[in-house]
Design a protein around this motif. Sequence first.
Motif, short mmCIF file in Angstrom:
data_model
loop_
_atom_site.label_atom_id
_atom_site.label_comp_id
_atom_site.label_asym_id
_atom_site.label_seq_id
_atom_site.Cartn_x
_atom_site.Cartn_y
_atom_site.Cartn_z
N GLY A 157 0.78 -1.22 0.00
CA GLY A 157 0.00 0.00 0.00
C GLY A 157 0.81 1.27 0.00
O GLY A 157 2.05 1.25 0.05
N VAL A 158 0.10 2.36 -0.07
CA VAL A 158 0.70 3.70 -0.03
C VAL A 158 0.16 4.42 1.19
O VAL A 158 -0.74 3.94 1.87
CB VAL A 158 0.37 4.48 -1.32
CG1 VAL A 158 1.01 3.81 -2.54
CG2 VAL A 158 -1.14 4.60 -1.53
N GLY A 159 0.73 5.59 1.49
CA GLY A 159 0.30 6.33 2.68
C GLY A 159 0.94 5.75 3.92
O GLY A 159 1.97 5.06 3.87
N SER A 186 -5.80 0.66 12.08
CA SER A 186 -5.27 1.32 10.88
C SER A 186 -6.07 0.96 9.63
O SER A 186 -6.02 1.68 8.62
CB SER A 186 -3.80 0.93 10.66
OG SER A 186 -3.01 1.29 11.76
N PHE A 187 -6.81 -0.14 9.67
CA PHE A 187 -7.55 -0.56 8.48
C PHE A 187 -8.92 0.09 8.37
O PHE A 187 -9.57 -0.02 7.34
CB PHE A 187 -7.71 -2.09 8.47
CG PHE A 187 -6.40 -2.81 8.36
CD1 PHE A 187 -5.57 -2.63 7.26
CD2 PHE A 187 -5.97 -3.68 9.36
CE1 PHE A 187 -4.36 -3.28 7.15
CE2 PHE A 187 -4.76 -4.34 9.26
CZ PHE A 187 -3.95 -4.14 8.16
N LYS A 188 -9.35 0.76 9.41
CA LYS A 188 -10.67 1.40 9.37
C LYS A 188 -10.70 2.48 8.29
O LYS A 188 -9.89 3.41 8.31
CB LYS A 188 -11.02 2.00 10.73
CG LYS A 188 -11.29 0.94 11.80
CD LYS A 188 -11.61 1.56 13.15
CE LYS A 188 -11.88 0.46 14.18
NZ LYS A 188 -12.12 1.03 15.53
N GLY A 189 -11.60 2.31 7.35
CA GLY A 189 -11.73 3.27 6.26
C GLY A 189 -10.74 3.07 5.13
O GLY A 189 -10.84 3.75 4.10
N VAL A 245 -12.93 -5.70 9.71
CA VAL A 245 -12.13 -4.82 10.57
C VAL A 245 -12.23 -3.36 10.12
O VAL A 245 -11.37 -2.55 10.46
CB VAL A 245 -10.65 -5.28 10.63
CG1 VAL A 245 -10.55 -6.63 11.35
CG2 VAL A 245 -10.03 -5.37 9.24
N GLY A 246 -13.27 -3.06 9.34
CA GLY A 246 -13.55 -1.66 9.02
C GLY A 246 -13.00 -1.14 7.71
O GLY A 246 -13.20 0.04 7.38
N ALA A 247 -12.30 -1.99 6.95
CA ALA A 247 -11.78 -1.54 5.65
C ALA A 247 -12.90 -1.52 4.62
O ALA A 247 -14.01 -2.04 4.87
CB ALA A 247 -10.66 -2.46 5.19
N VAL A 248 -12.62 -0.92 3.47
CA VAL A 248 -13.61 -0.84 2.39
C VAL A 248 -13.06 -1.63 1.20
O VAL A 248 -12.25 -1.12 0.42
CB VAL A 248 -13.86 0.62 1.98
CG1 VAL A 248 -14.93 0.68 0.89
CG2 VAL A 248 -14.26 1.46 3.19
N PRO A 249 -13.46 -2.89 1.07
CA PRO A 249 -12.92 -3.70 -0.03
C PRO A 249 -13.55 -3.35 -1.36
O PRO A 249 -14.72 -2.99 -1.45
CB PRO A 249 -13.29 -5.13 0.39
CG PRO A 249 -14.52 -4.97 1.23
CD PRO A 249 -14.37 -3.66 1.94
N THR A 250 -12.74 -3.44 -2.41
CA THR A 250 -13.23 -3.27 -3.78
C THR A 250 -12.64 -4.38 -4.62
O THR A 250 -11.50 -4.81 -4.38
CB THR A 250 -12.85 -1.90 -4.35
OG1 THR A 250 -13.29 -1.82 -5.71
CG2 THR A 250 -11.36 -1.67 -4.32
N SER A 251 -13.40 -4.87 -5.59
CA SER A 251 -12.95 -6.04 -6.35
C SER A 251 -12.50 -5.69 -7.75
O SER A 251 -12.85 -6.37 -8.71
CB SER A 251 -14.08 -7.08 -6.41
OG SER A 251 -15.22 -6.53 -7.04
N VAL A 252 -11.72 -4.62 -7.90
CA VAL A 252 -11.16 -4.34 -9.23
C VAL A 252 -10.31 -5.54 -9.65
O VAL A 252 -9.73 -6.23 -8.81
CB VAL A 252 -10.31 -3.04 -9.24
CG1 VAL A 252 -11.16 -1.84 -8.88
CG2 VAL A 252 -9.12 -3.15 -8.30
N THR A 253 -10.24 -5.79 -10.93
CA THR A 253 -9.50 -6.95 -11.41
C THR A 253 -8.00 -6.75 -11.20
O THR A 253 -7.52 -5.64 -10.98
CB THR A 253 -9.76 -7.21 -12.90
OG1 THR A 253 -9.26 -6.11 -13.66
CG2 THR A 253 -11.24 -7.39 -13.17
N ARG A 300 5.16 -5.78 10.13
CA ARG A 300 4.84 -7.02 10.84
C ARG A 300 3.98 -6.68 12.06
O ARG A 300 4.45 -6.04 13.00
CB ARG A 300 6.13 -7.72 11.27
CG ARG A 300 5.90 -9.12 11.81
CD ARG A 300 7.21 -9.89 12.00
NE ARG A 300 6.95 -11.27 12.36
CZ ARG A 300 6.71 -12.24 11.50
NH1 ARG A 300 6.70 -11.97 10.21
NH2 ARG A 300 6.46 -13.47 11.90
N LEU A 301 2.71 -7.07 12.00
CA LEU A 301 1.79 -6.75 13.09
C LEU A 301 2.00 -7.69 14.28
O LEU A 301 2.35 -8.87 14.09
CB LEU A 301 0.34 -6.84 12.61
CG LEU A 301 -0.24 -5.55 12.02
CD1 LEU A 301 0.48 -5.17 10.73
CD2 LEU A 301 -1.73 -5.69 11.77
#
Length: 336
Positions: free
Chosen positions: A151-153, A161-164, A180-188, A289-290
Amino acid sequence: MIRKTARIALAATALCAFAAEAYAVEWNVSVWGKRRAFTEHVEKLAELVAQKTNGEFTLNISYGGLSKNRENLDGISIGAFEMAQFCAGYHRDKNPTITVLELPFLGVSTLEQEVAVSNAVYAHPAVQKDLARWNAKLLMPSPMPQYNLAGVGDAPTGLDSFKGMRVRATGGIGEAFRAVGAVPTSVTATEAYSALESGVVDAVAFAQHAHLSYGTIDIAKWWTENLNPGTVNCPVVVNIDAYEALSPEHRAALDSSIEPAIQHYLANYGKLLDRWEAVLKEKGVQKVRLPESELQAFRDKAAAPIRDAWIAQMSAQGIPAQELYDLVQETLAKTR
C-alpha cells in the motif's frame, strides 16, 4: 499399370495426409495478464501435451486475446475456447461451491497444502455438478500463497489502521478486511496498478507474484508480511464437450501431464519466494509485521463469523456447505 499404381499411391498419400490433419487437435486457452508464476503450470501443460503427442495435440495460450478474465467461465460454457483460468472471487454466484477455498484463515500455510485442499474440493460431486452448469470440468488449481497488502500512505500498525482503508481484495479476503472496518473493492488484477496509483484504493491484496507482475510493488511504500488472511482460488477448467471429444490417447496425454505441470509450478514459485526479500529491499518497501495480539484479534473478527455466514448462506441454496468446509479441514489435517 504404372499409371494405375501411381494413382493408387497418390490417393493413399492424400488419405494419410487427410487422416493426419483430421487427427490433429488444437485447443485455445484463455488466460490474462502476461506469462508469470501464476500461469507456469498452463505453459508446462502445453509443452508436455505437445511432446507426448508429437505435436498432434497443441494448446494455444492467449493472454487476454480471447476473453476478459471475468468472462472466461462464460467463454468455456459456450465453447468459445476449450481451456481457461479464472478466479472464484470474480463471480462468486457462478461458482459458489469453490468459494469455500477463499474463506479467510482456513489454516493453509504452504502451496502444497493449497494444492491438496483444492484437489479434494474439486473432486467433490457437488462441486463438479456446480461447474458442470457452465460445461466446465475442473482440471487443476493455481496454488497461491497467503495474500498480503502492498500500500501507499501511512503503514498500518494495528487493526485500527484498516478502518476506512480502501483495499483491493476479493472473495473471503475482502470480507475479512470489511470485518475490521476496511472498504474492499474487487477491481481486477489488471486494474490494480492504476487503482493504487490514482488513489482509488490505498492498498492491494495480492500474492507475491501478482505484486511483481502487475507492478503494485513498484509504487508501494509498505508491505504486510504476516497478515496472511487467506488466498484466492483460481482453477484451470476445460470445456466438457471438448474434453470428451478427445481421443483416448490425447486425453491420457492431457491427464498425465497435470501432476508434472503442478510440480513445475511449485518449483518455479519457490524460486520467486526466495528472491522476494531482495525485491523489497531493492525497491525500498517497508516491511510491516503486526503483533500477534493484533493478528489474533483479526482472526476473531473475521474467521468464525465469515465461515458461519458462508455455511448458512450456501446451505440455504442446497449446497453441502458444512461438508465442504469439513473436507478442507480434514484434508489439511492429513496433509500436515
